[in-house]
Structure formats: structure tokens, C-alpha cells
Write a protein that holds these residues in place. Sequence first.
Motif, mmCIF file in Angstrom:
data_model
loop_
_atom_site.group_PDB
_atom_site.id
_atom_site.type_symbol
_atom_site.label_atom_id
_atom_site.label_comp_id
_atom_site.label_asym_id
_atom_site.label_seq_id
_atom_site.Cartn_x
_atom_site.Cartn_y
_atom_site.Cartn_z
ATOM 1 N N VAL A 1 -6.155 -74.240 14.975
ATOM 2 C CA VAL A 1 -6.850 -74.235 13.689
ATOM 3 C C VAL A 1 -5.796 -74.147 12.579
ATOM 4 C CG1 VAL A 1 -8.507 -73.054 12.200
ATOM 5 C CG2 VAL A 1 -8.869 -73.115 14.694
ATOM 6 N N ILE A 2 -5.858 -75.074 11.648
ATOM 7 C CA ILE A 2 -4.973 -75.082 10.481
ATOM 8 C C ILE A 2 -5.804 -74.683 9.272
ATOM 9 C CG2 ILE A 2 -3.447 -76.471 9.024
ATOM 10 C CD1 ILE A 2 -3.097 -78.357 11.466
ATOM 11 N N LEU A 3 -5.456 -73.581 8.637
ATOM 12 C CA LEU A 3 -6.182 -73.124 7.460
ATOM 13 C C LEU A 3 -5.464 -73.598 6.206
ATOM 14 C CD1 LEU A 3 -8.374 -71.568 5.999
ATOM 15 C CD2 LEU A 3 -6.991 -69.486 6.260
ATOM 16 N N GLY A 4 -6.071 -74.539 5.511
ATOM 17 C CA GLY A 4 -5.491 -75.054 4.281
ATOM 18 C C GLY A 4 -5.016 -76.486 4.456
ATOM 19 N N GLY A 5 -5.233 -77.288 3.426
ATOM 20 C CA GLY A 5 -4.777 -78.669 3.452
ATOM 21 C C GLY A 5 -3.502 -78.812 2.646
ATOM 22 N N GLY A 6 -3.518 -79.640 1.617
ATOM 23 C CA GLY A 6 -2.322 -79.839 0.819
ATOM 24 C C GLY A 6 -1.189 -80.402 1.657
ATOM 25 N N THR A 7 0.004 -80.325 1.115
ATOM 26 C CA THR A 7 1.162 -80.887 1.804
ATOM 27 C C THR A 7 1.427 -80.170 3.121
ATOM 28 O OG1 THR A 7 2.109 -81.374 -0.371
ATOM 29 C CG2 THR A 7 3.569 -81.556 1.511
ATOM 30 N N ALA A 8 1.413 -78.829 3.109
ATOM 31 C CA ALA A 8 1.736 -78.067 4.316
ATOM 32 C C ALA A 8 0.714 -78.302 5.415
ATOM 33 C CB ALA A 8 1.835 -76.582 3.988
ATOM 34 N N GLY A 9 -0.567 -78.258 5.063
ATOM 35 C CA GLY A 9 -1.601 -78.411 6.080
ATOM 36 C C GLY A 9 -1.597 -79.779 6.723
ATOM 37 N N TRP A 10 -1.491 -80.830 5.898
ATOM 38 C CA TRP A 10 -1.575 -82.176 6.469
ATOM 39 C C TRP A 10 -0.267 -82.611 7.109
ATOM 40 C CZ3 TRP A 10 -5.914 -83.722 8.010
ATOM 41 C CH2 TRP A 10 -7.091 -83.365 7.334
ATOM 42 N N MET A 11 0.886 -82.083 6.658
ATOM 43 C CA MET A 11 2.120 -82.314 7.408
ATOM 44 C C MET A 11 2.011 -81.686 8.794
ATOM 45 S SD MET A 11 5.214 -81.834 4.596
ATOM 46 C CE MET A 11 6.552 -82.203 5.760
ATOM 47 N N VAL B 1 -15.218 -71.202 13.441
ATOM 48 C CA VAL B 1 -14.143 -72.060 13.936
ATOM 49 C C VAL B 1 -13.242 -71.205 14.822
ATOM 50 C CG1 VAL B 1 -12.332 -73.701 13.331
ATOM 51 C CG2 VAL B 1 -14.222 -73.287 11.733
ATOM 52 N N GLU B 2 -13.246 -71.490 16.123
ATOM 53 C CA GLU B 2 -12.476 -70.704 17.080
ATOM 54 C C GLU B 2 -11.159 -71.408 17.423
ATOM 55 O OE1 GLU B 2 -15.299 -70.410 20.269
ATOM 56 O OE2 GLU B 2 -15.987 -68.438 19.574
ATOM 57 N N GLY B 3 -10.167 -70.617 17.825
ATOM 58 C CA GLY B 3 -8.895 -71.198 18.227
ATOM 59 C C GLY B 3 -8.017 -70.211 18.971
ATOM 60 N N GLU B 4 -6.985 -70.737 19.601
ATOM 61 C CA GLU B 4 -5.973 -69.881 20.238
ATOM 62 C C GLU B 4 -4.719 -69.758 19.379
ATOM 63 O OE1 GLU B 4 -8.755 -71.426 22.780
ATOM 64 O OE2 GLU B 4 -6.966 -72.691 22.671
ATOM 65 N N LEU B 5 -4.469 -70.762 18.528
ATOM 66 C CA LEU B 5 -3.308 -70.743 17.634
ATOM 67 C C LEU B 5 -3.786 -71.115 16.241
ATOM 68 C CD1 LEU B 5 -0.170 -70.582 17.274
ATOM 69 C CD2 LEU B 5 -0.138 -73.061 17.693
ATOM 70 N N PHE B 6 -3.364 -70.303 15.244
ATOM 71 C CA PHE B 6 -3.781 -70.528 13.858
ATOM 72 C C PHE B 6 -2.549 -70.741 12.995
ATOM 73 C CE2 PHE B 6 -7.364 -68.545 15.798
ATOM 74 C CZ PHE B 6 -8.483 -68.963 15.098
ATOM 75 N N LEU B 7 -2.565 -71.814 12.208
ATOM 76 C CA LEU B 7 -1.504 -72.065 11.245
ATOM 77 C C LEU B 7 -2.027 -71.717 9.855
ATOM 78 C CD1 LEU B 7 -0.355 -73.551 13.710
ATOM 79 C CD2 LEU B 7 0.402 -75.361 12.162
ATOM 80 N N ASP B 8 -1.340 -70.813 9.202
ATOM 81 C CA ASP B 8 -1.734 -70.398 7.862
ATOM 82 C C ASP B 8 -1.025 -71.281 6.840
ATOM 83 O OD1 ASP B 8 -2.351 -69.191 5.466
ATOM 84 O OD2 ASP B 8 -1.977 -67.148 6.157
ATOM 85 N N CYS B 9 -1.757 -72.225 6.286
ATOM 86 C CA CYS B 9 -1.251 -73.103 5.229
ATOM 87 C C CYS B 9 -2.054 -72.867 3.954
ATOM 88 C CB CYS B 9 -1.335 -74.561 5.662
ATOM 89 S SG CYS B 9 -0.405 -74.956 7.166
ATOM 90 N N SER B 10 -2.434 -71.611 3.747
ATOM 91 C CA SER B 10 -3.307 -71.255 2.625
ATOM 92 C C SER B 10 -2.545 -70.993 1.338
ATOM 93 C CB SER B 10 -4.157 -70.033 2.992
ATOM 94 O OG SER B 10 -3.339 -68.889 3.205
ATOM 95 N N GLY B 11 -1.248 -71.309 1.311
ATOM 96 C CA GLY B 11 -0.480 -71.156 0.088
ATOM 97 C C GLY B 11 -0.024 -69.731 -0.142
ATOM 98 N N MET B 12 0.297 -69.420 -1.383
ATOM 99 C CA MET B 12 0.883 -68.116 -1.707
ATOM 100 C C MET B 12 -0.033 -66.955 -1.343
ATOM 101 S SD MET B 12 2.625 -68.998 -5.368
ATOM 102 C CE MET B 12 3.618 -70.486 -5.568
ATOM 103 N N ARG B 13 -1.332 -67.217 -1.280
ATOM 104 C CA ARG B 13 -2.272 -66.157 -0.923
ATOM 105 C C ARG B 13 -1.998 -65.615 0.473
ATOM 106 N NH1 ARG B 13 -8.872 -66.950 -0.346
ATOM 107 N NH2 ARG B 13 -9.343 -64.774 0.227
ATOM 108 N N GLY B 14 -1.655 -66.483 1.415
ATOM 109 C CA GLY B 14 -1.410 -66.041 2.781
ATOM 110 C C GLY B 14 -2.616 -65.340 3.381
#
Length: 493
Positions: A10-20, A210-223
Motif C-alpha cells: 500500500v502506497i499512501l500518497g500520490g505526487g512525485t514520490a507516490g507515483w515514482m 485497505v490492507e497490506g503487509e508493506l506500507f510506503l508513506d508518501c504523504s509528504g511532510m505530514r508523515g
Amino acid sequence: MTDNRIRRIVILGGGTAGWMSAAALSRALAGQRVAITLVESDTIGTIGVGEATIPTIHWFNQIIGLDERQFMAETKATVKLGIEFVGWNGEGSRYFHPFGTFGPPGDGTMFLHRLIRGRADGDTAPTEAYSLTAQAARSGRFARPVPDRRSLLSTLGYAYHFDAGLYARYLRGLAERAGVTRMEGMVGSVQQDGEGGFVRSLTLDDGRVVEGELFLDCSGMRGLLIEETLGVGYDDWSHWLPCDCAWAAPSAAETRLTPFTRATAAEAGWRWRIPLQHRVGNGYVFASRFQDEAAARASLLAALEGPPLADPRLIRFTPGMRREAWRANVVAIGLSSGFLEPLESTSIHLIQSGIAKLLSLFPAADCSPLLARQFNRIFGQEMLDIRDFLIFHYHATAGREEPMWRERQAMAIPQTLTERLAHFRNSGRIVLSSDELFRDASWFAVLDGQGECPGDYNPLIEGVHVQDNLRQLGALRSDIGRAVEALPALSRP
């Protein structure tokens, strides 16, 4: 054998970081039956001003299979050959940090010592004269470097300026075609297990889970995951890097493209200028302790070459990094892992660097803490190395008398930077580890450009007679001049 493989990311957040992240993971995990879901909300804005890159972007574009011509067309990209620094040693001063290397092909770091020695023996040519990339940039000419290490053209280097929003949209198309699922929505709550603190699912504001085993935090400065949920903490570096705000505004496109970024020192920070195909990106990074937001906005607008195409947008930030970018089964990518101002265009590099390290250390579902510790060690060291490079830009200024700059000149700097400067001042050596992002040519360009004078050079070069060394330097300048004249004039993509 128990199947302990990760099957849901699961990738949280789009933008450049999320879609890269989505594009790279979908490519790397193709055929492995791993479901990748990206959660983002159109109501949450993105920073979206990271429009200048460094040459490491080629690695990322290659691993996800981008066609350069199509990529440049889709993102309104232009060629970037380096960064021009204006006013960092007082009004009217300027120097160039070129990509590529100095000197002839194959001479590596030793050429810098030949140049230092040549200056001691009377050579007065500007540093830029020994960089094919710098001379090409000044002449508005360009050719891609060649793989033949014997050719002077192999010393060229380049990256891109591009529209970060268009880049994210382009990558989104690639990722979705590769099977990534996008979910529109805001996160209402985060569910963790009671033991290790692992994130197990996100519940969106409409109740979807939304369930997952690995989460990528791409939510920006908020983290939202790495900080608000896991509370890893943040190391604040604003005592070294005082700028905490930026105004950004676009202006009309150039009629003739400039193949470099410009960073101009100003009263309480510095302004960027990034030429794209369809507009010029402008911004003013400033320290709010020394200039209020209204005065900084006025300063940016007064410096624009034409009227802004949109109202200036304010971005607030705290320079520094998370104490852990990976904890449990959450990996922070991009601004959620920390923020370093875009003085040397490292923001997009740090996104791809985090992705590369994750791919190298990709975990099983138990997300071994050994992997997290290694990730945090090497990613953290990269952030520290870049931090020191940026601090040097501020510290080694001369000819600026504004309060912010006087404070920077007098500040105590990290011991790591003090040691590096001592080596250069004593022996002309630039002491680097093998993993550092900025290599000898980059450090030399900025050290030299900001007035640092080496006290000596490597004695191994004394096998060449003084006059022979000076003749070789002169011949190299002539070779570079001829090579530049043979390069095609830069044209719009």
C-alpha cells in the motif's frame, strides 16, 4: 515451507514520490502476483515544485523503461547541464556547478590537482574553461555523453528540468497500465497490531479498508504513517539551514532555452529559476526569522523577468530528517522521510534513492528489523552528506552583509564538514566515501566558486615539469573550445 512473501503493498500518497514508487515497484515485481494499491486524495495538494534534477535521474528512468523523447514531451522537460550560483560572494559574483567532470577523459580526481598546481604556477584561466559541460551550457549547445571513455564527449553530464505534476501524471499512467490500483480517498484511521506496531490496514473516510503487509508513506511532510502513527521523531537542522519557507510562482516561457538552473542569493535566502518548455519556474527560499512572508513575496515578484502566470504559492517546511525512515513495515519515501531545500536539486534524487534502497533490501512479510536498520543507516548517511554540502554553500559566503548571511558565516558547522574543509585547505584533497552522492567535481566546483583556496596539491603529480603541466592545461582549454564549437545548438525538444 511457509509462504512469507509480501503480497500486498500500500502506497499512501500520490505526487512525485507516490507515483515514482508505484512505477518502480510495479516494474520490479512484475509477474510475482503482488497487489500494489496507491491511496491518494485530489483534495490534498502536493508540493509539486521539484522541477530540477541531477544526473542520477537517468538511472531511475532506465529501470522503469522510460523513452527519453516521450518522457521529455509529456513532462515539458528541458536539458539541465548544471547550476549557476549568482551573488553568493556578493553582488555581481557568479560561478557554475557543472554536471560531468572537469578535465580530459580518464584523468579523474588527479586533474583537479593538476589544475591547483597550474594556478600556483601562474595559470589564470577560469575554472569553467576546464569543463566541457560548463562551456556547452554557456554556449547554449548540447550533445549526450558518449560511452567511449577516450572521448572528451564522455566528460559531459546532464539532467532535466521538468514539470513535477506532469511527471507524476505520466508515471501514474505507466503504473496503472502495469496493474497498480489507485484509490481516491482520505485516510480516516490507521489500524496497527498490538505487538510490533505493524500497520495492518488503512480505513478511508468512506469506510473502505485497505490492507497490506508493506506500507510506503508518501504523504509528504505530514508523515501520516511514519510520524503521526509510529512517532519516529524528527531531527531539526534549522540551526544550520535557516530557510523555512518558499514562495513559488511561474512566469512565461523563454524564447531561447537556458540549459541550467540558476540559484541567486537574496537578502534572506535565495531564488531559483528553472526553465521548462512551457514556462519558467521561479521561487524564493527564505528564512522567516529574517524576513516576513509579505516582504519575501514582494521580493520574488520584483525579481521576476515578467508578470507571474499564477499567484505565488507559499510552502512552509522544517529542514531535517526523520530519525528512522523505515520502522516496522512502514517505509517513508520522499518528503515524509525529511526535507532538504532544493539548492542542489536533490529532492527527486532522494525519492529515487529511497526506492533503490528499498528494492535492494526488499523484505519478506515479517519486515526484519535488520533490513530496517541497514536502510536507516545508509539513507541517513546520504541525508547527512547532502546536508553538509548545503551547509557549506551558506557558510562560505563573502561579500554579503545582510543579517542572515552574517549569521551563516559565523555559525559553528558540523564536525564532518569541518574535517572535509581542513583536508581541502591543507592539501587540496576532497575526502569522500565511495557512497557519497556529490563527487569530487561537484565539491570542487562549489569550494572553488565560493573562494576556498587549497594550500597544496597531491605531490604525485610533480613528475610532470611545471611548463609541461601549463602547456597541457592550455591544450585542454583549446580542445574543449573546439569540442564546444562542434556541438549542435540547443533546440526545443
